[in-house]
Design a protein around this motif. Sequence first.
Motif, PDB file in Angstrom:
ATOM      1  N   ILE A  21       0.836  -1.200   0.000  1.00 61.35           N
ATOM      2  CA  ILE A  21       0.000   0.000   0.000  1.00 61.35           C
ATOM      3  C   ILE A  21       0.871   1.249   0.000  1.00 61.35           C
ATOM      4  O   ILE A  21       0.614   2.209  -0.741  1.00 61.35           O
ATOM      5  CB  ILE A  21      -0.971  -0.009   1.207  1.00 61.35           C
ATOM      6  CG1 ILE A  21      -2.035  -1.085   1.021  1.00 61.35           C
ATOM      7  CG2 ILE A  21      -1.623   1.361   1.398  1.00 61.35           C
ATOM      8  CD1 ILE A  21      -2.916  -1.309   2.238  1.00 61.35           C
ATOM      9  N   ASP A  22       1.911   1.267   0.822  1.00 63.20           N
ATOM     10  CA  ASP A  22       2.819   2.414   0.865  1.00 63.20           C
ATOM     11  C   ASP A  22       3.503   2.625  -0.477  1.00 63.20           C
ATOM     12  O   ASP A  22       3.664   3.759  -0.939  1.00 63.20           O
ATOM     13  CB  ASP A  22       3.870   2.227   1.966  1.00 63.20           C
ATOM     14  CG  ASP A  22       3.268   2.309   3.364  1.00 63.20           C
ATOM     15  OD1 ASP A  22       2.167   2.896   3.502  1.00 63.20           O
ATOM     16  OD2 ASP A  22       3.897   1.778   4.303  1.00 63.20           O
ATOM     17  N   ALA A  23       3.886   1.535  -1.142  1.00 62.08           N
ATOM     18  CA  ALA A  23       4.523   1.649  -2.456  1.00 62.08           C
ATOM     19  C   ALA A  23       3.535   2.169  -3.494  1.00 62.08           C
ATOM     20  O   ALA A  23       3.886   2.981  -4.353  1.00 62.08           O
ATOM     21  CB  ALA A  23       5.072   0.287  -2.889  1.00 62.08           C
ATOM     22  N   PHE A  24       2.273   1.754  -3.418  1.00 59.53           N
ATOM     23  CA  PHE A  24       1.242   2.195  -4.366  1.00 59.53           C
ATOM     24  C   PHE A  24       1.014   3.688  -4.250  1.00 59.53           C
ATOM     25  O   PHE A  24       1.066   4.426  -5.238  1.00 59.53           O
ATOM     26  CB  PHE A  24      -0.060   1.427  -4.094  1.00 59.53           C
ATOM     27  CG  PHE A  24      -1.201   1.817  -4.985  1.00 59.53           C
ATOM     28  CD1 PHE A  24      -1.313   1.301  -6.257  1.00 59.53           C
ATOM     29  CD2 PHE A  24      -2.185   2.694  -4.539  1.00 59.53           C
ATOM     30  CE1 PHE A  24      -2.369   1.642  -7.086  1.00 59.53           C
ATOM     31  CE2 PHE A  24      -3.240   3.045  -5.354  1.00 59.53           C
ATOM     32  CZ  PHE A  24      -3.336   2.522  -6.629  1.00 59.53           C
ATOM     33  N   TYR A  25       0.754   4.156  -3.028  1.00 57.87           N
ATOM     34  CA  TYR A  25       0.499   5.587  -2.844  1.00 57.87           C
ATOM     35  C   TYR A  25       1.777   6.412  -2.983  1.00 57.87           C
ATOM     36  O   TYR A  25       1.719   7.570  -3.387  1.00 57.87           O
ATOM     37  CB  TYR A  25      -0.170   5.840  -1.490  1.00 57.87           C
ATOM     38  CG  TYR A  25      -1.616   5.395  -1.464  1.00 57.87           C
ATOM     39  CD1 TYR A  25      -2.559   5.993  -2.277  1.00 57.87           C
ATOM     40  CD2 TYR A  25      -2.030   4.360  -0.633  1.00 57.87           C
ATOM     41  CE1 TYR A  25      -3.882   5.582  -2.270  1.00 57.87           C
ATOM     42  CE2 TYR A  25      -3.351   3.948  -0.610  1.00 57.87           C
ATOM     43  CZ  TYR A  25      -4.271   4.567  -1.437  1.00 57.87           C
ATOM     44  OH  TYR A  25      -5.580   4.147  -1.416  1.00 57.87           O
ATOM     45  N   GLY A  26       2.903   5.822  -2.662  1.00 57.59           N
ATOM     46  CA  GLY A  26       4.176   6.519  -2.810  1.00 57.59           C
ATOM     47  C   GLY A  26       4.514   6.788  -4.271  1.00 57.59           C
ATOM     48  O   GLY A  26       5.236   7.732  -4.596  1.00 57.59           O
ATOM     49  N   ALA A  27       4.004   5.975  -5.179  1.00 56.28           N
ATOM     50  CA  ALA A  27       4.236   6.156  -6.604  1.00 56.28           C
ATOM     51  C   ALA A  27       3.282   7.193  -7.197  1.00 56.28           C
ATOM     52  O   ALA A  27       3.292   7.430  -8.398  1.00 56.28           O
ATOM     53  CB  ALA A  27       4.081   4.822  -7.334  1.00 56.28           C
ATOM     54  N   GLY A  28       2.432   7.816  -6.361  1.00 52.90           N
ATOM     55  CA  GLY A  28       1.531   8.856  -6.828  1.00 52.90           C
ATOM     56  C   GLY A  28       0.216   8.353  -7.385  1.00 52.90           C
ATOM     57  O   GLY A  28      -0.527   9.113  -8.003  1.00 52.90           O
ATOM     58  N   LYS A  29      -0.085   7.094  -7.188  1.00 53.54           N
ATOM     59  CA  LYS A  29      -1.336   6.537  -7.701  1.00 53.54           C
ATOM     60  C   LYS A  29      -2.480   6.834  -6.746  1.00 53.54           C
ATOM     61  O   LYS A  29      -2.260   7.136  -5.585  1.00 53.54           O
ATOM     62  CB  LYS A  29      -1.198   5.028  -7.910  1.00 53.54           C
ATOM     63  CG  LYS A  29      -0.150   4.671  -8.951  1.00 53.54           C
ATOM     64  CD  LYS A  29      -0.054   3.176  -9.121  1.00 53.54           C
ATOM     65  CE  LYS A  29       1.021   2.828 -10.141  1.00 53.54           C
ATOM     66  NZ  LYS A  29       1.168   1.389 -10.277  1.00 53.54           N
ATOM     67  N   LYS A  30      -3.713   6.773  -7.266  1.00 51.08           N
ATOM     68  CA  LYS A  30      -4.899   7.030  -6.452  1.00 51.08           C
ATOM     69  C   LYS A  30      -5.846   5.843  -6.543  1.00 51.08           C
ATOM     70  O   LYS A  30      -5.912   5.158  -7.557  1.00 51.08           O
ATOM     71  CB  LYS A  30      -5.627   8.278  -6.947  1.00 51.08           C
ATOM     72  CG  LYS A  30      -4.842   9.559  -6.737  1.00 51.08           C
ATOM     73  CD  LYS A  30      -5.651  10.748  -7.155  1.00 51.08           C
ATOM     74  CE  LYS A  30      -4.851  12.021  -6.910  1.00 51.08           C
ATOM     75  NZ  LYS A  30      -5.610  13.212  -7.271  1.00 51.08           N
ATOM     76  N   ALA A  31      -6.619   5.627  -5.501  1.00 59.78           N
ATOM     77  CA  ALA A  31      -7.606   4.547  -5.473  1.00 59.78           C
ATOM     78  C   ALA A  31      -8.836   4.975  -6.268  1.00 59.78           C
ATOM     79  O   ALA A  31      -9.225   6.132  -6.255  1.00 59.78           O
ATOM     80  CB  ALA A  31      -7.991   4.231  -4.036  1.00 59.78           C
ATOM     81  N   GLN A  32      -9.445   4.020  -6.972  1.00 62.04           N
ATOM     82  CA  GLN A  32     -10.663   4.289  -7.724  1.00 62.04           C
ATOM     83  C   GLN A  32     -11.871   3.832  -6.914  1.00 62.04           C
ATOM     84  O   GLN A  32     -11.811   2.836  -6.201  1.00 62.04           O
ATOM     85  CB  GLN A  32     -10.668   3.507  -9.037  1.00 62.04           C
ATOM     86  CG  GLN A  32      -9.613   3.924 -10.014  1.00 62.04           C
ATOM     87  CD  GLN A  32      -9.671   3.059 -11.266  1.00 62.04           C
ATOM     88  OE1 GLN A  32     -10.261   1.987 -11.273  1.00 62.04           O
ATOM     89  NE2 GLN A  32      -9.041   3.538 -12.319  1.00 62.04           N
TER      90      GLN A  32
END
Length: 104
Positions: A21-32
């Motif tokens: 989760i930290d890597a996902f949001y750290g890459a600038g992505k957003k949840a749909q």
Amino acid sequence: MIGVPMVNPKDAVIADLNRQIDAFYGAGKKAQVIPSGVGVDGPFNGTTAHHERLRAQRDKLAPSVRAEAAKGVVASVAAKNLGMHIKRVMLIAQENGFKFADTP
């Protein structure tokens, strides 16, 4: 090894999930936000041929159910008179915009 405490598998999974989760949001992505009832592989709810056939059957029964409602009976009596389940009678009434009496 014998005598060495094992790592709790639940804690290991939670730690891995938190890392992802930290890597996902750290890459600038957003949840749909996906609306309820919408899937990737399936059609929208109620659009399959099976649902269309069921709706067509209910549409054929609607005049008789409407006639029972016009008599002023409750849904359970109408269902008994028509030989249907009360849930089916209520669904037909809801789809066609009419109501049954509250009390007999």
